[in-house]
Structure formats: structure tokens, C-alpha cells
Design a protein around this motif. Structure first.
Motif, PDB file in Angstrom:
ATOM      1  N   UNK A  30      35.678  -5.457 -27.571  1.00  0.00           N
ATOM      2  CA  UNK A  30      34.367  -4.864 -27.194  1.00  0.00           C
ATOM      3  C   UNK A  30      34.419  -4.346 -25.752  1.00  0.00           C
ATOM      4  N   UNK A  31      35.104  -3.229 -25.537  1.00  0.00           N
ATOM      5  CA  UNK A  31      35.289  -2.742 -24.162  1.00  0.00           C
ATOM      6  C   UNK A  31      33.988  -2.373 -23.450  1.00  0.00           C
ATOM      7  N   UNK A  32      32.919  -2.134 -24.207  1.00  0.00           N
ATOM      8  CA  UNK A  32      31.664  -1.727 -23.539  1.00  0.00           C
ATOM      9  C   UNK A  32      30.858  -2.941 -23.058  1.00  0.00           C
ATOM     10  N   UNK A  33      31.258  -4.149 -23.436  1.00  0.00           N
ATOM     11  CA  UNK A  33      30.522  -5.337 -23.002  1.00  0.00           C
ATOM     12  C   UNK A  33      30.828  -5.650 -21.540  1.00  0.00           C
ATOM     13  N   UNK A  34      30.037  -6.496 -20.962  1.00  0.00           N
ATOM     14  CA  UNK A  34      30.191  -6.881 -19.552  1.00  0.00           C
ATOM     15  C   UNK A  34      31.549  -7.557 -19.306  1.00  0.00           C
ATOM     16  N   UNK A  35      31.846  -8.629 -20.068  1.00  0.00           N
ATOM     17  CA  UNK A  35      33.174  -9.270 -20.038  1.00  0.00           C
ATOM     18  C   UNK A  35      33.691  -9.657 -18.656  1.00  0.00           C
ATOM     19  N   UNK A  36      32.873 -10.308 -17.876  1.00  0.00           N
ATOM     20  CA  UNK A  36      33.288 -10.761 -16.538  1.00  0.00           C
ATOM     21  C   UNK A  36      32.565 -12.081 -16.255  1.00  0.00           C
ATOM     22  N   UNK A  37      32.934 -12.798 -15.168  1.00  0.00           N
ATOM     23  CA  UNK A  37      32.131 -13.958 -14.798  1.00  0.00           C
ATOM     24  C   UNK A  37      30.688 -13.508 -14.576  1.00  0.00           C
TER      25      UNK A  37
END
Ligand code: URA
Length: 211
Positions: A30-37
Motif C-alpha cells: 500500500x504505497x499510498x498509505x502513511x507507513x511511518x512512525x
């Protein structure tokens, strides 16, 4: 001031290899998701702090805001709005005008864990940020811990015994610096669906936080 970035983990934090790998695997799917701390939400000058466990995969890890986008957030934000601890409209994608009122929300672990369950060493690795947050909340009076792990993390910060201050719903602990810790069952979908936590029970702890 909303967030003191210096007290948040770097976006590419590598302290917990398992969490970093999980985050990176979601990023591929899901590259469009936030995906960070996920950084805390609400002013550092607030009097109240709500402490959750960790970002949900399709919730905070997707939207970038604690509790935003999953079942737990639905329960939490509705109750905060009802009790004037938040105002505006809540939207599950975080594209909204929701503002917390004298209240801040954080997590004891800032990265999404597999199966919503951080390991003890991951909680320990991230405790640096929780400590900095509490120390820097100069007006802080009350802390609402959602779930046993969050409750015990606050006890750890104060060096208090877990056996003498065992976790239960609506448990109050008078902290050495006169702040008050309130324990609550986590407002996860699992707990609300099984009625371990009812609306009434949750409303009680939010009212405790407010008063
Ligand atoms: N989302 C969060 O940010 N924290 C939780 O504890 C649960 C869902």
C-alpha cells in the motif's frame, strides 16, 4: 505548538527491526498509505494525555494520525467530542477539521506492529519518546491509559510497582508528582464487540479524564 518533532522517532526509525520490516512490507503493498512512525496528536501544552498501544495497520498507519481510521478511533473520538475534549468533524481518512481540546493522544509504540501486538523489547525501545513527552507536557494533570500495556508503561516511567498498582478498568493511581493515572480497557473493536468495554464504561473513564 502541535508537535515537538525532536521528540518523535525519525520516519525511517530502525530501532525495532521487526517493526521496520513490517512497515516496509506494508509500504510495498500500500504505497499510498502513511507507513511511518505515527506522531502524537494534540498540543504539547495540554492538561490531559491519552495513551494508546500502537498504530493500527489500516488505521493510524494508513492515515498518519493516532486512532484515525479504525474501530478504536470511532469509539474514542465520538466520546471525546461528546465530552468537549474534541471539536469538529471526525473523518476516517483524517481529512477533517477535528481538534483536540486541552488533550493530546499518543501511543507507547509509534510503529504498527504485526497482529496489533508489540513485543516487550519494542515497548522498551519506544519508551524514550513517551518519557520525553510526559516530561515536556508542563501542564499535564491526567493521563488516561488505554489497556494494560499503556498503564504499565506509565507505572514504569514513575518507577511504581505493577503488583501494588494492578491494572483494572477505571483504576486511579495518584502519581508521585500529583498527576493522576486512569486505567481503561482499550477501546478496540474486539473489546467493544465482546462487551468487555461497553459505551457506558468508556464514557465513565472519559468523564474522569475530563473533570
Ligand atoms: N490506533 C492507535 O493509534 N492506537 C491504538 O492503541 C489503537 C489504534
Amino acid at each position: 505548538m502541535e508537535t515537538k518533532d525532536i521528540y518523535e522517532p525519525p520516519f525511517d526509525c530502525t530501532k525495532c527491526p521487526r517493526l521496520r520490516n513490517f512497515r516496509n512490507s506494508i509500504k510495498i503493498e500500500y504505497p499510498s498509505w502513511y507507513n511511518k512512525p505515527v506522531r502524537s496528536f494534540g498540543s504539547i501544552s495540554s492538561k490531559k494525555l491519552i495513551v494508546g498501544l500502537a498504530p493500527g495497520k489500516k488505521g493510524a498507519n494508513r492515515t498518519g494520525r493516532p486512532f484515525t481510521g479504525d474501530g478504536a478511533g470511532e469509539t474514542l473520538f465520538k466520546s471525546l467530542i461528546r465530552n468537549n475534549l474534541a471539536k469538529g468533524l471526525y473523518n476516517i481518512d483524517g481529512f477533517d477539521n477535528l481538534k483536540l481540546i486541552n488533550c493530546r493522544i499518543t501511543n507507547i509504540v509509534k510503529c504498527v506492529p504485526p497482529k496489533n501486538k508489540p513485543k516487550a523489547n519494542e515497548i522498551k525501545n519506544c519508551s524514550f519518546y513517551l518519557k520525553k513527552e510526559i516530561v515536556n507536557m508542563k501542564n499535564l494533570k491526567k493521563i488516561l491509559a488505554l489497556g494494560r500495556d499503556a498503564f504499565n508503561s506509565i507505572l514504569n516511567f514513575y518507577g511504581l510497582s505493577k503488583t501494588q498498582n494492578s491494572f483494572s478498568h477505571n483504576k486511579k493511581v495518584f502519581l508521585p508528582d500529583s498527576k493522576i493515572l486512569i486505567g481503561s480497557y482499550h477501546c478496540s473493536r474486539y473489546n467493544t464487540n465482546t462487551k468487555r468495554l461497553t459505551d457506558k464504561m468508556f464514557e465513565e473513564v472519559i468523564k474522569e479524564l475530563k473533570c
